[in-house]
Design an enzyme around this catalytic site. Structure first.
Site, short mmCIF file in Angstrom:
data_model
loop_
_atom_site.label_atom_id
_atom_site.label_comp_id
_atom_site.label_asym_id
_atom_site.label_seq_id
_atom_site.Cartn_x
_atom_site.Cartn_y
_atom_site.Cartn_z
N ASP A 1 0.86 -1.18 0.00
CA ASP A 1 0.00 0.00 0.00
C ASP A 1 0.90 1.23 0.00
OD1 ASP A 1 -2.19 1.67 0.29
OD2 ASP A 1 -2.80 0.90 2.25
N HIS A 2 0.32 2.36 -0.37
CA HIS A 2 1.03 3.64 -0.24
C HIS A 2 0.80 4.22 1.15
CE1 HIS A 2 0.87 4.24 -4.85
NE2 HIS A 2 2.10 3.95 -4.50
N PHE B 1 -4.98 4.45 1.45
CA PHE B 1 -6.05 3.54 1.02
C PHE B 1 -5.85 3.07 -0.42
CE2 PHE B 1 -8.52 6.66 3.87
CZ PHE B 1 -8.05 6.06 5.02
N HIS B 2 -4.61 2.66 -0.74
CA HIS B 2 -4.28 2.13 -2.07
C HIS B 2 -3.79 0.68 -1.99
CE1 HIS B 2 -3.24 6.46 -3.66
NE2 HIS B 2 -4.54 6.30 -3.43
N PRO B 3 -4.44 -0.20 -1.23
CA PRO B 3 -3.90 -1.57 -1.11
C PRO B 3 -4.03 -2.34 -2.42
CG PRO B 3 -6.07 -1.45 -0.12
CD PRO B 3 -5.69 -0.04 -0.46
#
Length: 532
Positions: free
Chosen positions: A292-293, A468-470
């Site tokens: 994730d980021h 919230f970039h998983p």
């Protein structure tokens, strides 16, 4: 819903699922059942861009990463959309594709032949309807409306000028494989209104008799017989339902929901399944490769009350809402994340850091409580784009209602911590430029010197949070020992079952993930239709 048999069943009506379902209907490939665990997207807060902070807590899965030493024992929320349109209904709406090298690496490093930058560009253009840009890199006939900012706040403009004073070029197109520079984001909006995949893709097919959309439907398992997916079972209003799929089951529940569903269905690592009493039907590395980021919010107060603070209260809120309802203009058309700076801080030849400029202090998710009592100011969200840390998603129990366990591994690779420190230092440098120095009263978070590496490292461990970039938990590849699906996104060893969403990505793109997921889903739709 009378019919219990469909040609296709799509699980998850988010960025990927809505795109695929609409494609199947438009191409007349048969009947489609689209299942969404969340509600319909009628909530007006979803459609007002500036109301993103209110929409997120109302329409998301409350996923959270387990405490870990690298993040000083904190529980980190990893919220994901739970509503028609999925995360595209609650995200920042930013239209960002990433870098050419991201997709070329998918092919050269991860063996995903046919998923290189040139191929992905075809699908970015196919999905896109850009109001301003055209030519080699942009599409103007797709479903997803991409627009210029309808509202540009003076603080955002000042941040962009500061980026130029620091030596970065002002750019209007950061999606043409030349990402470095600063400017204003384009967004997935239509005339000042959010353009989720529900709006972009489903609105044109909702009345088609071949499409059945069921909301508030929690899918409990994929029915698998003789290594073939035959349908799904879900629960709605305390009643259990089962439907069969004549052609395919397509899982689009995201990087957390998709591995959860596969594991509930008996597909995954032996240890993870047996730990919760599930008999393995097929052993695959489902849930591995989670990443994730991460980002931090660098915050500063302003000398004068010029930020967006207070615009959601009293008469000002009424005035802003009236302007938006009547004219689709004004402050409520702001995406809040208005401007950007992409920078190469480690001399690798492409940006490794992304900054988001916000004309308000970010108090939405404040791990250390630094924003308490603060009013007018600005935030620079800053983060490293190419994380190396990897984690795992597993079941907490065999109860479909239980949230899965996310052992995220955030900052477990020292290079990620170093990248976040560089990102923080860059944001502090932007704040030191003449344009902003004249407007800022105090940089209060982090409250340390730009040269104090140890203090910044500790601040990163205490303040970092996910964007919230998983991705990556059902990644595609050629080897079932290291991947979950093949290059057509078909689950290894199980017929008629695909996974097509952010979990399919072997590596997160260098930027916000909504546009890449939609492009991936457009390609997936082609693969599904070609196999029909």
């Amino acid at each position: 819903m009378a019919e219990k048999s469909f040609d296709y069943i799509v699980v998850g009506a988010g960025s990927a699922g809505a795109t695929i379902a609409a494609n199947l209907i438009e191409r007349r490939k048969g009947t489609v059942l689209l299942l969404e665990a969340g509600a319909n997207d009628r909530d007006p807060l979803i459609h007002i861009p500036a109301a993103v902070g209110q929409a997120i807590p109302r329409h998301t899965w409350p996923y959270a990463a387990e405490p870990a030493e690298e993040t000083n024992g904190r529980v980190l929320p990893v919220l994901q959309g739970r509503v028609l349109g999925g995360s595209s209904s609650v995200n920042g709406m930013l239209y960002v594709r990433g870098q050419r090298e991201d997709y070329d690496r998918w092919e050269t490093e991860f063996g995903c032949t046919g998923w290189n930058a040139g191929e992905m560009l075809r699908y970015f253009k196919k999905s896109e309807n850009n109001e301003s840009l055209s030519g080699e890199f942009h599409g103007n006939d797709g479903h997803l409306r991409v627009s210029e900012n309808r509202y540009r706040h003076p603080l955002t403009q000042a941040c962009i000028r500061a980026g130029q004073q620091l030596g970065y070029q002002y750019i209007t197109d950061y999606n043409n494989w030349r990402q470095e520079g600063c400017g204003f984001f384009q967004a997935a909006t239509i005339n000042g209104r959010r353009c989720s995949t529900s709006v972009a893709y489903l609105s044109g097919v909702r009345k088609n008799p071949n499409l059945s959309i069921v909301t508030d439907a929690l899918v409990e398992r994929i029915e698998i017989e003789n290594k073939r997916a035959t349908g799904v079972t879900w629960r709605r209003s305390n009643a259990r339902h089962t439907a069969t799929a004549r052609a395919e089951v397509i899982v689009c529940a995201g990087a957390i929901g998709s591995p959860k569903l596969l594991q509930l269905s008996g597909v995954g690592p032996v240890d993870a399944l047996e730990a919760v009493g599930i008999q393995p039907k097929l052993v695959l590395p489902v849930g591995e490769n989670f990443h994730d980021h991460m980002h931090m919010s660098v915050n500063a107060t302003t000398r004068h009350p010029i930020s967006l603070y207070g615009q959601d209260r009293g008469l000002r809120a009424l005035r802003n809402l009236t302007q938006w309802l009547l004219f689709r203009t004004g402050i409520l058309t702001s995406t809040i994340l208005e401007g950007f700076l992409f920078a190469d801080t480690c001399n690798q030849g492409r940006p490794d850091v992304e900054l988001h400029f916000l004309p308000v202090i970010d108090s939405f998710d404040d791990p250390v409580g630094a924003t308490a009592g603060r009013t007018h100011g600005l935030t620079i969200k800053t983060g490293h784009l190419q994380p190396r840390s990897r984690g795992r998603v597993t079941l907490r129990s065999n109860d479909p209602n239980a949230l899965p366990r996310i052992e995220a591994g955030y900052l477990s690779d020292p290079e990620d911590l170093a990248g976040q420190v560089r990102a923080t230092r860059l944001a502090l440098q932007v704040l030191e430029q003449p344009t902003l120095r004249a407007m800022i009263d105090e940089v209060f978070n982090p409250a340390c010197s730009i040269d104090d590496d140890a203090a910044i490292e500790e601040w990163v461990r205490n303040s970092s949070k996910t964007v919230f970039h998983p991705v990556g938990t059902c990644r595609m590849g050629t080897d079932p020992k290291t991947s979950v699906t093949d290059l057509q996104l078909r689950v290894h060893g199980i017929a008629n079952l695909r996974v097509a969403d952010s979990s399919s990505m072997p590596q997160v793109p260098s930027g916000n993930t909504n546009a890449p997921v939609i492009a991936l889903a457009e390609k997936a739709a082609d693969l599904i239709c070609e196999a029909a």
